[in-house]
Design a protein around this motif. Sequence first.
Motif: not given
Length: 373
Positions: A120-126, A143-144
């Motif tokens: 349901x929820x994803x996170x991405x970045x560095x 936050x996605x």
Amino acid sequence: MHGMWRDGNHFELLPEAARFLPAMFEAVEGARHSVLIELYLMESGRLATALIEALCHAVERGVTVMLLLDGYGAMGLETADRRRLEAGGVALRWFNPLGLHSLTRNLTRDHRKLAVIDGEVAFTGGFGVVDDFLDAWYEVAMRIEGPVVADWMRLFSSLWDSPMSRGPGDPKLVHGLGVVSRFRDDYRGMRGRVVWGQGYRYQAIRHSLQRQVSGACRRIWICTPYFVPTLSLRLRLARAARRGVEVCLLLPGDSHDHPGVRYAGQRFYGRLLRAGVRIFEFQPSFIHAKISLADDWVSLGSCNFDHWSLQWNLEANQEVSDARFAAEVAELFQRNFAASHEIHHEVWARRPRLQRLREWLYGTLDGLLTRLR
């Protein structure tokens, strides 16, 4: 490669660890079904200990927890911590452990950073799980929620099941999670897609950025910690500046974890500055964020602009096409420009001979790297 453009998403910008770490830990602690995490950097310390405890507690609640780490980037994770993960029931795999095979295969690393909770929820970045992210490095994540979360799940699944990912257990475990991406239908049109790089010189992320740079009308703002761009990208940036687009680069200052990479990239400053590109070096700390903004298009994720990211690594970025989100990203850029030292062409042309020597030396080494394949 890239997923489809999908509407109906919600993207939340999370600048600095004080915002994205609590949000990620809150999501893990609230997980009901599954936690999928894929990282390049993880080493023993305060942050790793906190994550290991959170993941093991999730397993105790009946949550399926799967952790995919790069075989080189996570070498700093001590044996005791690895055993704690395995004893706690976390499914742990390693991408491409170093071996006695080809040099170029050892150079191919999983540089992606992603977490998906309950589909349901994803996170991405560095981000990575090293203590430098607690206070020494400046980082940005997002936050996605929405349909694109399913694409992040598929990306994780494909690598977990890959022959280059090693670990005990059923290689198709991720396909048995029984969790699908669920999303609310009230986000009103935040449009996005996932873009990823497979290594081996082909990077959809780079090609997408080049198209955006070539077509931008108002602004092209790029933040990257490792700026050693291809000739094609340099030419596009210079052309954009000459046709009146505001082209700004936000790069690290003296605080850098790999000074040689900085010197290699600085050899391109002169020509970019002459073309009208503005260059800002961030002063408060080492800026590790990777964000690109072209008009109202944003790309945020793991990809740097050096030869590792653009030729060898597996990378993944979230692209967003939304004026509201772009305005928020632009405001963040402006705050960081204000905390930076702008490099002016007249001053740069008078830089010391030692600086020029460093640029030549590290630029030569960088050129050798490009011929390894």
